[in-house]
Scaffold this active site. Sequence first.
Site, PDB file in Angstrom:
ATOM      1  N   GLY A  16       0.821  -1.215   0.000  1.00 45.17           N
ATOM      2  CA  GLY A  16       0.000   0.000   0.000  1.00 45.17           C
ATOM      3  C   GLY A  16       0.859   1.270   0.000  1.00 45.17           C
ATOM      4  O   GLY A  16       1.943   1.282   0.584  1.00 45.17           O
TER       5      GLY A  16
ATOM      6  N   ARG B 285       1.125  -5.675  -4.916  1.00 47.25           N
ATOM      7  CA  ARG B 285       1.315  -6.575  -3.777  1.00 47.25           C
ATOM      8  C   ARG B 285       1.901  -7.919  -4.232  1.00 47.25           C
ATOM      9  O   ARG B 285       1.832  -8.905  -3.525  1.00 47.25           O
ATOM     10  CB  ARG B 285      -0.015  -6.781  -3.041  1.00 47.25           C
ATOM     11  CG  ARG B 285      -0.513  -5.536  -2.328  1.00 47.25           C
ATOM     12  CD  ARG B 285      -1.540  -5.847  -1.276  1.00 47.25           C
ATOM     13  NE  ARG B 285      -2.014  -4.632  -0.634  1.00 47.25           N
ATOM     14  CZ  ARG B 285      -1.399  -4.014   0.366  1.00 47.25           C
ATOM     15  NH1 ARG B 285      -0.274  -4.516   0.847  1.00 47.25           N
ATOM     16  NH2 ARG B 285      -1.900  -2.915   0.888  1.00 47.25           N
TER      17      ARG B 285
ATOM     18  N   LYS C 180       8.590   0.847   5.138  1.00 44.53           N
ATOM     19  CA  LYS C 180       7.373   1.558   4.735  1.00 44.53           C
ATOM     20  C   LYS C 180       6.147   0.908   5.336  1.00 44.53           C
ATOM     21  O   LYS C 180       6.088  -0.303   5.424  1.00 44.53           O
ATOM     22  CB  LYS C 180       7.265   1.501   3.199  1.00 44.53           C
ATOM     23  CG  LYS C 180       6.006   2.081   2.637  1.00 44.53           C
ATOM     24  CD  LYS C 180       5.296   1.149   1.660  1.00 44.53           C
ATOM     25  CE  LYS C 180       4.636  -0.016   2.345  1.00 44.53           C
ATOM     26  NZ  LYS C 180       3.624  -0.723   1.530  1.00 44.53           N
ATOM     27  N   THR C 181       5.205   1.616   5.768  1.00 45.01           N
ATOM     28  CA  THR C 181       3.815   1.216   6.000  1.00 45.01           C
ATOM     29  C   THR C 181       3.123   2.220   6.917  1.00 45.01           C
ATOM     30  O   THR C 181       3.694   2.640   7.928  1.00 45.01           O
ATOM     31  CB  THR C 181       3.618  -0.198   6.587  1.00 45.01           C
ATOM     32  OG1 THR C 181       2.220  -0.422   6.751  1.00 45.01           O
ATOM     33  CG2 THR C 181       4.315  -0.435   7.911  1.00 45.01           C
TER      34      THR C 181
ATOM     35  N   ASP D 108       0.755   1.487   8.675  1.00 44.72           N
ATOM     36  CA  ASP D 108       0.242   0.759   9.838  1.00 44.72           C
ATOM     37  C   ASP D 108       1.124   0.897  11.082  1.00 44.72           C
ATOM     38  O   ASP D 108       0.667   0.598  12.190  1.00 44.72           O
ATOM     39  CB  ASP D 108       0.086  -0.733   9.508  1.00 44.72           C
ATOM     40  CG  ASP D 108      -0.841  -0.965   8.319  1.00 44.72           C
ATOM     41  OD1 ASP D 108      -1.566  -0.023   7.949  1.00 44.72           O
ATOM     42  OD2 ASP D 108      -0.825  -2.074   7.767  1.00 44.72           O
TER      43      ASP D 108
ATOM     44  N   ASP E 142       6.127  -7.934   5.016  1.00 43.87           N
ATOM     45  CA  ASP E 142       6.159  -8.977   3.987  1.00 43.87           C
ATOM     46  C   ASP E 142       7.171  -8.663   2.889  1.00 43.87           C
ATOM     47  O   ASP E 142       7.933  -9.530   2.469  1.00 43.87           O
ATOM     48  CB  ASP E 142       4.774  -9.078   3.303  1.00 43.87           C
ATOM     49  CG  ASP E 142       3.890 -10.062   4.030  1.00 43.87           C
ATOM     50  OD1 ASP E 142       4.389 -10.771   4.920  1.00 43.87           O
ATOM     51  OD2 ASP E 142       2.683 -10.105   3.713  1.00 43.87           O
TER      52      ASP E 142
HETATM   53  P1  FBP Z   1       0.947  -2.070   3.653  1.00 43.03           P
HETATM   54  O1  FBP Z   1       0.899  -3.066   4.757  1.00 43.03           O
HETATM   55  O2  FBP Z   1       1.289  -2.663   2.348  1.00 43.03           O
HETATM   56  O3  FBP Z   1       1.807  -0.901   3.983  1.00 43.03           O
HETATM   57  O4  FBP Z   1      -0.518  -1.482   3.437  1.00 43.03           O
HETATM   58  C1  FBP Z   1      -1.208  -0.887   4.479  1.00 43.03           C
HETATM   59  C2  FBP Z   1      -2.684  -0.736   4.213  1.00 43.03           C
HETATM   60  O5  FBP Z   1      -2.975   0.611   3.908  1.00 43.03           O
HETATM   61  C3  FBP Z   1      -3.499  -1.225   5.397  1.00 43.03           C
HETATM   62  O6  FBP Z   1      -3.628  -0.262   6.404  1.00 43.03           O
HETATM   63  C4  FBP Z   1      -4.802  -1.613   4.754  1.00 43.03           C
HETATM   64  O7  FBP Z   1      -5.490  -2.588   5.492  1.00 43.03           O
HETATM   65  C5  FBP Z   1      -4.349  -2.177   3.444  1.00 43.03           C
HETATM   66  O8  FBP Z   1      -3.138  -1.526   3.134  1.00 43.03           O
HETATM   67  C6  FBP Z   1      -5.353  -1.960   2.335  1.00 43.03           C
HETATM   68  O9  FBP Z   1      -4.868  -2.609   1.213  1.00 43.03           O
HETATM   69  P2  FBP Z   1      -5.291  -2.306  -0.268  1.00 43.03           P
HETATM   70  O10 FBP Z   1      -4.567  -1.083  -0.706  1.00 43.03           O
HETATM   71  O11 FBP Z   1      -4.777  -3.495  -1.013  1.00 43.03           O
HETATM   72  O12 FBP Z   1      -6.761  -2.127  -0.275  1.00 43.03           O
END
Ligand code: FBP
Length: 547
Positions: free
Chosen positions: A83, A147, A204-205, A207, A178
């Site tokens: 993300g 992803r 990065k993230t 979260d 991951d």
């Molecule tokens: P990452 O773990 O890849 O950094 O993504 C975080 C995130 O934004 C989460 O908070 C959320 O649950 C998820 O991605 C949503 O994923 P998508 O963009 O595939 O809908």
Amino acid sequence: MGTGKKPGSLIEAELKNFKVRRPDVLSSLQQVELLEEKTVLKLHPKAKSDLKEIADNGLLSYKKNGAAKKYPPFKVGILFSGGPASGGHNIIAGLYDALKELNGESQVIGIMNGADGLIKADAKVLTVQDIDSIRNQGGFYLLGTSRTKVEKKESFDACLSTIKKLELDGLLVAGGDDSNTNAAHLAARVKKEGLNCSVIGIPKTIDGDLAYPPYLETSFGFYTAARTYSEMVGNICRDLPSSRKIWHFVKLMGRSASWITLETAFQTQPNIALIGEEIKEKGLTISEIIDEICEVVLKRHKAGKKYGIVLIPEGIVEFIPEIKGLIKKVNAAIVKIGNDEFMKMCLQARREVILVELDESTQRLFASLPQEVQNGLLCGLDPHGNVQVSQIASEVLIMDLVCQKLEKQGIKLTTQTHFYGYDGRCGYPTVFDATYTYNLGRAASLLVASKKSGYLVSLNNLSADVSEWKALALPLAGMMSVEERKGKESLVISKYLVDLRSKAFLEFSSLREKWALEDSYLCPGPIQYWGPKELVEAKSVTMQLNC
Ligand code: FBP
């Protein structure tokens, strides 16, 4: 008008010229050397065997040294994975400026759409115009992301052939737990093949669940996302004592970890903030959670306050035992039916086939959930074979159950639900995230120049002034542990969930009773780029408390 060139907004243009600061240790890169620290990260035996090519890597720290070194030109690829998170573009800008400083002939190669671009050799040389167009801009739009995981032998082989074809001296992977797990395996494969390419991870993230205190204090994008949600929650907090009639139930993104909810709670001081990790530790059932919320609502009601706000972390459903059990059973039922078959059906048909597969008590639980929540459970499986938990409207579920319980006591609430998620991932990075990422890019360039591979680049001492930030490189192999994934033991970087013994959580739990009953709301307003230093260079409260 009519030039064909799309004008950006005023702030976009201003921020392209915004100069971020550099820590002293990274001010003059040619004078920096990498030293191996005495501290070693304990290596899991599986890491020793599965990642032997990078298993001997030690923790590295950056030190300023008098003599300026000369470097040859480098060709370094960069990709985004997972993300989006604000600050990603500044990694590219920091890397570009740093490589040009080391040798003006160096090049940055943008790998398109995450690992897909690495597999398919979809890449481009980035020009100075590309770089100047993305300085301090949010999102990952210059390169895109995906992803896609590199897991199968054919994918690894394809990546290796791209690295050879592009003649990369280095490859930077900006990703979460991951993606960095993947980067570690790729680094080992690259070394095994005898290729001279440094594979480096960037934390990065949004979260906030990729951290390794005290060496890695935060991931980029977390503070911008939390601060963006805090602006919106803070605005609701201003509405509460103004209109005095609504209870707001706000779900915040962040996957399993409740860090974003905790940070937003510090920024806004809501009446209630649920923390998934605490619910899990206490083993709270859904009805116990609802009882706790209703108790606060009733106390406020008695004090004449018919309004309030509840923050709910996105991953909460995974921590509530009976909902977790339900998700597991729905998951198994969809696997049995076959996801493709299941997704061809209309919603009503999906509901019917699932109900047939569930035992009687689970059927009752499923049927008792609000329609929106049932629909979320029927969205099919994600590419990893799991029910899409982020599609489950937990804010609707909790609001609905609170209303039902209070109605039985003759109290009718006026309510409103919100989900703040994608709204916070691609905004202009805060000055903190812009500075953090630009300097992560700078620090990463030196790992490539020093031929170090299988590391995650990090900056710490982040609570201090930027000039005092320190640079480090963590051995990816040392960060890994063994967890069960898809039914088998896998070597992974574990998610850093909210630690209930951390200073941040303890501080929150000492304040929440007061926040519940009094109107202690804070309204932090929009992110600032100009003005008093405390405002412009503001940082995450949870990070400052924990580090
Ligand atoms: P990452 O773990 O890849 O950094 O993504 C975080 C995130 O934004 C989460 O908070 C959320 O649950 C998820 O991605 C949503 O994923 P998508 O963009 O595939 O809908």
